[in-house]
Write a protein that holds these residues in place. Structure first.
Motif, PDB file in Angstrom:
ATOM      1  N   ALA A   1      42.264  54.872  51.418  1.00  0.00           N
ATOM      2  CA  ALA A   1      41.043  54.484  50.604  1.00  0.00           C
ATOM      3  C   ALA A   1      41.244  54.857  49.281  1.00  0.00           C
ATOM      4  N   ALA A   2      40.816  53.848  48.409  1.00  0.00           N
ATOM      5  CA  ALA A   2      40.698  54.272  46.963  1.00  0.00           C
ATOM      6  C   ALA A   2      39.243  53.833  46.512  1.00  0.00           C
ATOM      7  N   ARG A   3      38.702  54.846  45.866  1.00  0.00           N
ATOM      8  CA  ARG A   3      37.251  54.548  45.332  1.00  0.00           C
ATOM      9  C   ARG A   3      37.264  53.975  43.952  1.00  0.00           C
ATOM     10  N   ARG A   4      36.549  52.673  43.764  1.00  0.00           N
ATOM     11  CA  ARG A   4      36.561  51.993  42.529  1.00  0.00           C
ATOM     12  C   ARG A   4      35.730  52.989  41.434  1.00  0.00           C
ATOM     13  N   SER A   5      35.959  52.965  40.160  1.00  0.00           N
ATOM     14  CA  SER A   5      35.369  53.474  39.227  1.00  0.00           C
ATOM     15  C   SER A   5      34.945  52.455  38.081  1.00  0.00           C
ATOM     16  N   ALA A   6      35.573  51.179  38.274  1.00  0.00           N
ATOM     17  CA  ALA A   6      35.109  49.996  37.503  1.00  0.00           C
ATOM     18  C   ALA A   6      35.600  48.813  38.559  1.00  0.00           C
ATOM     19  N   PRO A   7      34.859  47.709  38.013  1.00  0.00           N
ATOM     20  CA  PRO A   7      33.927  47.451  37.106  1.00  0.00           C
ATOM     21  C   PRO A   7      32.628  48.107  37.614  1.00  0.00           C
ATOM     22  N   PRO A   8      31.506  48.127  36.609  1.00  0.00           N
ATOM     23  CA  PRO A   8      30.313  48.842  37.105  1.00  0.00           C
ATOM     24  C   PRO A   8      29.545  48.169  38.629  1.00  0.00           C
ATOM     25  N   GLU A   9      29.937  46.986  38.729  1.00  0.00           N
ATOM     26  CA  GLU A   9      29.330  46.454  40.131  1.00  0.00           C
ATOM     27  C   GLU A   9      29.983  46.877  41.244  1.00  0.00           C
ATOM     28  N   LEU A  10      31.250  47.401  41.233  1.00  0.00           N
ATOM     29  CA  LEU A  10      32.013  47.788  42.133  1.00  0.00           C
ATOM     30  C   LEU A  10      32.286  49.260  42.355  1.00  0.00           C
ATOM     31  N   ALA A  11      31.862  49.898  41.216  1.00  0.00           N
ATOM     32  CA  ALA A  11      31.915  51.268  41.059  1.00  0.00           C
ATOM     33  C   ALA A  11      31.395  52.223  42.377  1.00  0.00           C
ATOM     34  N   GLY A  12      32.067  52.979  42.830  1.00  0.00           N
ATOM     35  CA  GLY A  12      31.749  53.859  44.043  1.00  0.00           C
ATOM     36  C   GLY A  12      31.810  53.338  45.364  1.00  0.00           C
ATOM     37  N   ARG A  13      32.194  52.228  45.364  1.00  0.00           N
ATOM     38  CA  ARG A  13      32.691  51.595  46.779  1.00  0.00           C
ATOM     39  C   ARG A  13      34.116  51.660  47.015  1.00  0.00           C
ATOM     40  N   TRP A  14      34.656  51.542  48.192  1.00  0.00           N
ATOM     41  CA  TRP A  14      36.081  51.849  48.535  1.00  0.00           C
ATOM     42  C   TRP A  14      36.841  50.371  48.724  1.00  0.00           C
ATOM     43  N   GLU A  15      38.187  50.537  48.511  1.00  0.00           N
ATOM     44  CA  GLU A  15      39.004  49.641  48.661  1.00  0.00           C
ATOM     45  C   GLU A  15      40.564  49.924  49.034  1.00  0.00           C
ATOM     46  N   LEU A  16      41.209  48.964  49.665  1.00  0.00           N
ATOM     47  CA  LEU A  16      42.512  49.111  49.754  1.00  0.00           C
ATOM     48  C   LEU A  16      43.299  48.754  48.282  1.00  0.00           C
ATOM     49  N   PRO A  17      44.117  49.729  47.974  1.00  0.00           N
ATOM     50  CA  PRO A  17      44.451  49.666  46.539  1.00  0.00           C
ATOM     51  C   PRO A  17      45.417  48.291  46.228  1.00  0.00           C
ATOM     52  N   GLY A  18      45.652  47.817  45.081  1.00  0.00           N
ATOM     53  CA  GLY A  18      46.353  46.634  45.005  1.00  0.00           C
ATOM     54  C   GLY A  18      45.729  45.994  43.704  1.00  0.00           C
ATOM     55  N   GLY A  19      46.483  44.645  43.773  1.00  0.00           N
ATOM     56  CA  GLY A  19      45.976  43.825  42.511  1.00  0.00           C
ATOM     57  C   GLY A  19      46.622  42.568  42.575  1.00  0.00           C
ATOM     58  N   LYS A  20      46.534  41.918  41.395  1.00  0.00           N
ATOM     59  CA  LYS A  20      46.927  40.424  41.091  1.00  0.00           C
ATOM     60  C   LYS A  20      48.425  40.148  41.541  1.00  0.00           C
ATOM     61  N   VAL A  21      48.915  39.108  41.737  1.00  0.00           N
ATOM     62  CA  VAL A  21      50.336  38.728  41.904  1.00  0.00           C
ATOM     63  C   VAL A  21      50.367  37.965  40.476  1.00  0.00           C
ATOM     64  N   GLU A  22      51.356  38.442  39.792  1.00  0.00           N
ATOM     65  CA  GLU A  22      51.889  37.649  38.407  1.00  0.00           C
ATOM     66  C   GLU A  22      52.621  36.510  38.794  1.00  0.00           C
ATOM     67  N   PRO A  23      52.672  35.425  37.839  1.00  0.00           N
ATOM     68  CA  PRO A  23      53.334  34.277  38.119  1.00  0.00           C
ATOM     69  C   PRO A  23      54.823  34.609  38.236  1.00  0.00           C
TER      70      PRO A  23
END
Length: 134
Positions: A20-42
């Motif tokens: 689990a990874a704790r968000r540091s940004a953006p402010p509205e998500l900071a402190g909550r936990w997520e599965l790491p990852g990100g956007k698929v590029e074209p």
């Protein structure tokens, strides 16, 4: 209808534990936990995006496993899809390099000790079912 943009999440598993990874940004998500990852590029496959994002965010070398069934809407036009992933032999240990300030390996008993982002909860529930399997 706008084209949906896939965001890939990694259920990074190691020895029966989930990262689990704790968000540091953006402010509205900071402190909550997520599965790491990100956007698929074209032009990128979701699996390739996952390997790239984990390298950029955590400094690890991974291989993707199977897709976790389901997809979860994020803010439009994004949709979350999750794959299992495993560290490759010789990969460094994960470090919070970008967008996160803390990482935690959670056992099945600890899975709900962190405050997951709402959109990650259904995916974590599916992963929990897999971790329960012998």
């Amino acid at each position: 209808m706008t084209e949906r943009i896939v965001v890939v999440g990694a259920a990074l598993l190691d020895d029966g534990r989930l990262l689990a990874a704790r968000r540091s940004a953006p402010p509205e998500l900071a402190g909550r936990w997520e599965l790491p990852g990100g956007k698929v590029e074209p032009g990128e496959t979701p699996e390739a995006a996952l390997v790239r994002e984990l390298r950029e965010e955590l400094g690890v070398e991974t291989e993707t496993g199977e897709r976790v069934p389901g997809e979860w809407p994020l803010r439009a036009p994004y949709v979350l899809k999750v794959w299992t992933a495993h560290l490759l032999p010789g990969s460094p240990a994960p470090k919070p390099l970008q967008d996160h300030d803390e990482l935690r390996w959670l056992t099945l008993a600890e899975l709900w000790d962190v405050e997951w982002l709402d959109q990650d909860v259904p995916a974590v529930q599916k992963i929990e079912g897999r971790l329960r399997l012998p």
